[in-house]
Design a protein around this motif. Structure first.
Motif, short mmCIF file in Angstrom:
data_model
loop_
_atom_site.label_atom_id
_atom_site.label_comp_id
_atom_site.label_asym_id
_atom_site.label_seq_id
_atom_site.Cartn_x
_atom_site.Cartn_y
_atom_site.Cartn_z
N ASN A 18 0.85 -1.18 0.00
CA ASN A 18 0.00 0.00 0.00
C ASN A 18 0.89 1.24 0.00
OD1 ASN A 18 -1.91 1.97 0.26
ND2 ASN A 18 -2.75 1.26 2.21
N GLN A 19 1.04 1.85 -1.17
CA GLN A 19 1.95 2.98 -1.32
C GLN A 19 1.47 4.23 -0.58
OE1 GLN A 19 4.88 2.52 -2.87
NE2 GLN A 19 4.25 0.40 -3.17
N CYS A 20 0.26 4.24 -0.10
CA CYS A 20 -0.25 5.40 0.64
C CYS A 20 0.58 5.66 1.90
CB CYS A 20 -1.71 5.19 1.02
SG CYS A 20 -2.85 5.27 -0.38
N HIS A 21 1.15 4.61 2.48
CA HIS A 21 1.96 4.77 3.68
C HIS A 21 3.15 5.69 3.41
CE1 HIS A 21 0.38 1.24 6.17
NE2 HIS A 21 -0.31 1.21 5.05
N THR A 22 3.87 5.41 2.32
CA THR A 22 5.07 6.19 2.04
C THR A 22 4.74 7.59 1.56
OG1 THR A 22 5.14 5.09 -0.13
CG2 THR A 22 6.60 4.25 1.59
N GLU A 23 3.65 7.74 0.82
CA GLU A 23 3.26 9.08 0.38
C GLU A 23 2.92 9.96 1.57
OE1 GLU A 23 -0.16 11.37 -2.27
OE2 GLU A 23 0.21 9.23 -2.61
N LEU A 24 2.13 9.42 2.50
CA LEU A 24 1.78 10.20 3.69
C LEU A 24 3.00 10.45 4.56
CD1 LEU A 24 -0.36 11.60 5.36
CD2 LEU A 24 -0.88 9.40 6.45
N SER A 25 3.91 9.47 4.61
CA SER A 25 5.13 9.64 5.39
C SER A 25 5.93 10.84 4.90
CB SER A 25 5.98 8.36 5.32
OG SER A 25 7.18 8.52 6.05
N TRP A 26 6.04 10.99 3.55
CA TRP A 26 6.78 12.13 3.02
C TRP A 26 6.12 13.45 3.39
CZ3 TRP A 26 11.17 13.91 1.67
CH2 TRP A 26 11.25 15.13 1.00
N ILE A 27 4.80 13.51 3.28
CA ILE A 27 4.09 14.75 3.62
C ILE A 27 4.27 15.08 5.09
CG2 ILE A 27 1.79 15.80 3.78
CD1 ILE A 27 1.04 14.19 1.25
N LEU A 28 4.18 14.06 5.95
CA LEU A 28 4.36 14.29 7.39
C LEU A 28 5.81 14.68 7.72
CD1 LEU A 28 2.30 11.33 8.92
CD2 LEU A 28 1.62 13.72 8.72
N SER A 29 6.76 14.14 6.94
CA SER A 29 8.16 14.49 7.22
C SER A 29 8.42 15.96 6.97
CB SER A 29 9.10 13.64 6.35
OG SER A 29 9.05 14.02 4.99
N CYS A 30 7.60 16.57 6.13
CA CYS A 30 7.77 17.98 5.83
C CYS A 30 7.23 18.90 6.92
CB CYS A 30 7.11 18.31 4.48
SG CYS A 30 7.93 17.50 3.08
N ILE A 31 6.57 18.32 7.93
CA ILE A 31 6.11 19.14 9.06
C ILE A 31 6.68 18.61 10.37
CG2 ILE A 31 3.97 19.83 7.90
CD1 ILE A 31 2.48 17.79 9.67
N THR A 32 7.68 17.71 10.28
CA THR A 32 8.27 17.12 11.48
C THR A 32 9.58 17.82 11.83
OG1 THR A 32 7.37 14.95 10.89
CG2 THR A 32 9.09 15.00 12.57
N PRO A 33 9.70 18.41 13.01
CA PRO A 33 10.96 19.05 13.42
C PRO A 33 12.07 18.01 13.61
CG PRO A 33 9.11 19.78 14.79
CD PRO A 33 8.64 18.60 14.02
N VAL A 34 13.25 18.30 13.12
CA VAL A 34 14.38 17.39 13.28
C VAL A 34 14.68 17.14 14.76
CG1 VAL A 34 16.87 17.15 12.91
CG2 VAL A 34 15.42 17.95 11.06
N GLY A 35 14.54 18.19 15.55
CA GLY A 35 14.81 18.04 16.98
C GLY A 35 13.93 17.01 17.65
N GLN A 36 12.70 16.89 17.18
CA GLN A 36 11.79 15.91 17.74
C GLN A 36 12.27 14.49 17.44
OE1 GLN A 36 7.75 16.74 16.65
NE2 GLN A 36 6.93 15.81 18.51
N LEU A 37 12.81 14.28 16.25
CA LEU A 37 13.33 12.97 15.89
C LEU A 37 14.60 12.64 16.69
CD1 LEU A 37 12.86 12.96 12.01
CD2 LEU A 37 11.42 11.86 13.73
#
Length: 376
Positions: A120-139
């Protein structure tokens, strides 16, 4: 089990816009369940008794107790496995074996949606969109990242070793894990305490997305941690640590596919103590208490009640009964697993059907996410 019930919702079938002449002419909708439960498991390594008593048995219970207004989804998360080096042939075989194991131990594809994450490629597509609003410091604050980094530093004699020695997948996989959950707009996630931080990240990303792109309606629900009965199974050789499929000592764990003779050998060699009698005392008698806990989990009884039956008995009696209980618990699923793993056509059909159901749910999610962020 307490069920959280909210008002029923529906959403357009995949490929149908939420507005316009086509939508008005077509009345097909997919009912959104009141409760959506999602969980995943990596395909690598043989599952052991701790995995069954701590997770799979609870998955089966959630499945069997689910009401008509609930949906349960279980994913074999192959993309997550790639964060560590894998032999391609071994990984391919492990994926099928994991599916066969889940089915053999009670996951029913007619009652649950079970599928390979990578179908299900939807997982990776959503992951990319979410990565664009994820602070590096949080990771950087994620415990798993810090522990991996510490392990690598300890294994390297050069003190200046830094995080550049680890791959980016290890750093960003918590975002993919959040996408796994949010793609289905899951309301509940059955995970242990070791995954609480990852679930908190999923909640934070859902909240951040809602506040940024959908402040009025809050498209993503904030998933809740589903606390289920959990039996902590310890290593048979070192009862100060959990039973683990990554331990180099295979005698430290009971694999779900172990034969009767293997179970007997491992239990007879399990660490106990020299204290006379049998009592349940996890602090002072961790090995003995672990065997009591394993026995209680195998027969689904309270461990204190089980312990009282061994007043005046010794470790030999306890180990004998543990072997019998484990063999009784695993015998039928073990046989079913061996049958299923040979039926590659059936496993492929189950995986394909599960993936189609999964994509049916997530296609609307991604359609709306694209609209909200301006990609359509």
């Amino acid at each position: 089990m307490k069920i959280l019930v909210t008002s029923k919702k529906s959403y357009p079938a995949p490929g149908i816009s939420s507005s316009g002449p086509i939508a008005s002419a077509i009345s097909v909708t997919l009912e959104r369940p009141d409760r959506i439960v999602f969980s995943g498991i990596q395909p690598t390594g043989e599952l052991h008794l701790g995995n069954y008593l701590g997770a799979i048995s609870n998955w089966v219970k959630l499945q069997n107790e689910a009401r008509s207004n609930e949906q349960v989804l279980f994913s074999i998360v192959g993309w997550h496995a790639l964060t560590l080096p894998q032999n391609p042939k071994d990984l391919s075989r492990s994926r099928a074996d994991m599916l066969a194991t889940l089915l053999a131990f009670g996951i029913d594809p007619k009652r649950s949606v079970v599928f390979y994450q990578e179908d299900n490629q939807c997982h990776t597509e959503l992951s990319w969109i979410l990565s664009c609003i994820t602070p590096v410091g949080q990771l950087r604050r994620m415990t798993t990242w810090k522990s991996r980094l510490a392990t690598k530093r300890n294994a390297n004699s050069e003190s200046e070793v830094d995080e550049s020695i680890l791959n980016a997948g290890l750093f960003t996989y918590p975002i993919l894990q959040a996408a796994d959950i949010l793609a289905y707009r899951a309301t509940h996630v059955p995970v242990g305490e070791d995954q609480t931080q990852h679930l908190e990240l999923a909640r934070n990303l859902a909240d951040s997305f809602n506040r940024t792109f959908d402040p009025k309606k809050s498209f993503f629900p904030l998933p809740s941690q589903l606390i289920t009965p959990h039996r902590r199974v310890l290593s048979l050789k070192d009862p100060s640590s959990k039973m683990s499929k990554s331990s180099p000592d295979v005698s430290s764990r009971i694999s779900l596919t172990d034969t009767t003779s293997e179970i007997e050998r491992k239990i007879r060699g399990a660490v106990t103590d020299s204290i006379q009698g049998i009592t349940y005392d996890p602090v002072n008698r961790p090995g003995t208490s672990n065997l009591l806990s394993i026995l209680a989990g195998s027969v689904d009884e309270d461990v204190e009640q089980v312990a009282r039956r061994y007043e005046g008995k010794g470790h030999g009696d306890l180990k004998k009964d543990v072997v019998e209980a484990l063999d009784g618990l695993l015998k039928t699923p073990r046989t079913e697993f061996e049958r299923l793993r040979q039926d590659k056509g059936y496993l492929s059909a189950v995986a394909k059907e599960g993936a189609e159901k999964a994509k049916q749910r997530t296609s609307y999610t991604l359609q709306e996410v694209r609209r909200l962020v301006g990609l359509c």
